[in-house]
Design a protein around this motif. Sequence first.
Motif, short mmCIF file in Angstrom:
data_model
loop_
_atom_site.label_atom_id
_atom_site.label_comp_id
_atom_site.label_asym_id
_atom_site.label_seq_id
_atom_site.Cartn_x
_atom_site.Cartn_y
_atom_site.Cartn_z
N SER A 84 0.82 -1.21 0.00
CA SER A 84 0.00 0.00 0.00
C SER A 84 0.85 1.25 0.00
O SER A 84 0.48 2.27 -0.58
CB SER A 84 -0.93 -0.01 1.22
OG SER A 84 -0.17 -0.02 2.42
N PHE A 88 0.65 4.06 -3.03
CA PHE A 88 -0.04 5.28 -2.60
C PHE A 88 0.34 6.43 -3.52
O PHE A 88 1.52 6.70 -3.76
CB PHE A 88 0.32 5.62 -1.15
CG PHE A 88 -0.25 6.92 -0.68
CD1 PHE A 88 -1.60 7.06 -0.39
CD2 PHE A 88 0.56 8.03 -0.53
CE1 PHE A 88 -2.12 8.25 0.04
CE2 PHE A 88 0.06 9.23 -0.09
CZ PHE A 88 -1.30 9.34 0.19
N PRO A 90 -0.36 10.56 -3.95
CA PRO A 90 -0.98 11.73 -3.32
C PRO A 90 -1.96 12.38 -4.28
O PRO A 90 -1.66 12.61 -5.46
CB PRO A 90 0.21 12.64 -3.00
CG PRO A 90 1.29 12.19 -3.91
CD PRO A 90 1.09 10.73 -4.12
N GLN A 91 -3.16 12.70 -3.77
CA GLN A 91 -4.20 13.30 -4.59
C GLN A 91 -4.18 14.83 -4.51
O GLN A 91 -4.45 15.51 -5.48
CB GLN A 91 -5.58 12.78 -4.15
CG GLN A 91 -5.71 11.26 -4.24
CD GLN A 91 -5.61 10.76 -5.66
OE1 GLN A 91 -5.94 11.47 -6.60
NE2 GLN A 91 -5.15 9.52 -5.81
N THR A 92 -3.89 15.38 -3.36
CA THR A 92 -3.85 16.83 -3.17
C THR A 92 -2.49 17.23 -2.63
O THR A 92 -1.66 16.39 -2.26
CB THR A 92 -4.95 17.28 -2.19
OG1 THR A 92 -4.73 16.64 -0.91
CG2 THR A 92 -6.33 16.90 -2.71
N ARG A 93 -2.26 18.53 -2.59
CA ARG A 93 -0.99 19.02 -2.07
C ARG A 93 -0.86 18.77 -0.57
O ARG A 93 0.25 18.67 -0.05
CB ARG A 93 -0.86 20.52 -2.36
CG ARG A 93 0.43 21.15 -1.83
CD ARG A 93 0.73 22.48 -2.45
NE ARG A 93 1.07 22.34 -3.86
CZ ARG A 93 1.50 23.35 -4.62
NH1 ARG A 93 1.64 24.55 -4.11
NH2 ARG A 93 1.78 23.15 -5.88
N ALA A 94 -1.99 18.63 0.14
CA ALA A 94 -1.92 18.36 1.57
C ALA A 94 -1.33 16.99 1.85
O ALA A 94 -0.77 16.76 2.93
CB ALA A 94 -3.31 18.48 2.20
N ASP A 95 -1.45 16.03 0.91
CA ASP A 95 -0.88 14.70 1.10
C ASP A 95 0.62 14.67 0.90
O ASP A 95 1.28 13.72 1.32
CB ASP A 95 -1.55 13.71 0.14
CG ASP A 95 -3.05 13.62 0.38
OD1 ASP A 95 -3.48 13.92 1.51
OD2 ASP A 95 -3.79 13.28 -0.57
N VAL A 96 1.18 15.67 0.25
CA VAL A 96 2.62 15.71 -0.01
C VAL A 96 3.31 16.37 1.18
O VAL A 96 2.83 17.36 1.71
CB VAL A 96 2.92 16.51 -1.30
CG1 VAL A 96 4.41 16.52 -1.59
CG2 VAL A 96 2.15 15.92 -2.46
N PRO A 97 4.44 15.82 1.67
CA PRO A 97 5.15 16.46 2.79
C PRO A 97 5.57 17.88 2.45
O PRO A 97 5.78 18.23 1.28
CB PRO A 97 6.37 15.55 3.00
CG PRO A 97 5.97 14.24 2.42
CD PRO A 97 5.05 14.54 1.27
N THR A 98 5.69 18.70 3.47
CA THR A 98 6.03 20.11 3.26
C THR A 98 7.40 20.26 2.63
O THR A 98 7.62 21.14 1.79
CB THR A 98 5.99 20.85 4.60
OG1 THR A 98 4.71 20.62 5.22
CG2 THR A 98 6.17 22.35 4.40
N GLN A 101 7.20 19.80 -1.26
CA GLN A 101 6.35 20.65 -2.08
C GLN A 101 7.19 21.66 -2.87
O GLN A 101 8.21 22.14 -2.37
CB GLN A 101 5.34 21.38 -1.20
CG GLN A 101 4.32 20.48 -0.53
CD GLN A 101 3.31 21.24 0.28
OE1 GLN A 101 3.30 22.47 0.26
NE2 GLN A 101 2.46 20.52 0.99
#
Length: 263
Positions: A84, A88, A90-98, A101
């Motif tokens: 998994s 996985f 990421p669908q949005t920017r919130a799912d990507v680590p800071t 980005q």
Amino acid sequence: MFSRSVLRSLAADLRWSAPSSISSAAPLQQRACLHQTALLRTSQQETQTPYSPLSPETPLSATPRVQNSQPVAQNPPRVPSSDSALSFVPQTRADVPTAKQPVAPSFESPIQVTKSLMSRLPHLVGQSPHYVVAELHARPYLLTEGDHIRLPFLMPKVKSGDILRFNRASAVGSRDFTMKGSPHLDERLFECRVRVTGVESEPMRIKEKTKRRQRHTKQARSKHRYTIMRVMEVRVKTPEELLEEGAVVIEDSEDTPTIEARQ
């Protein structure tokens, strides 16, 4: 004088007679104390724990016991499996680590494109593959898609797998066309992305240093490390993409980039 001699003899008799009496009485007292402590210990166990399921007197039974209290069900911590975690996305920017980005662009005005550039840009876009002369720390690198780069230094704060973008270039071109900047192109005209593949280190170098009229010799050791990258994408944006991003078409001038045809 007589009294002192009598006292000395009495003291000597007491000194030699006392150990024998004590040694003879000590084993009796010790045996008595051990016997009493054993009886006291067994009496306490009988009073405190009248029934022990593990005692040898009571036989073991295979029938389960009745449980008075029900156990409280607790939700175990969710640990993602390896499959998994690999699948996985990421669908949005919130799912990507800071830290992963991209840096937000800081442009105050839209990009300005001349009419001649817009007319020749489809010819450059349609002719692939493309190359870019990217600059990193004032060093030019001629890059095409699939090339491997060995930087002459160790880039800090990057790890294997990180994707970087080279946004400073002096020229982007193909086999027959070249787009040159003055001195650099606007980063919104092209895209050059590289992936960090690892770090290489050179063999240990030992240099001997000596001074005049001195017999002492010093050894300077050095082992440099270099960052290795691979070019993943070199692309020139189409006129439609530029217009969607808000590009403004202006007249030709000396400060704007131009596309030259190779003779």
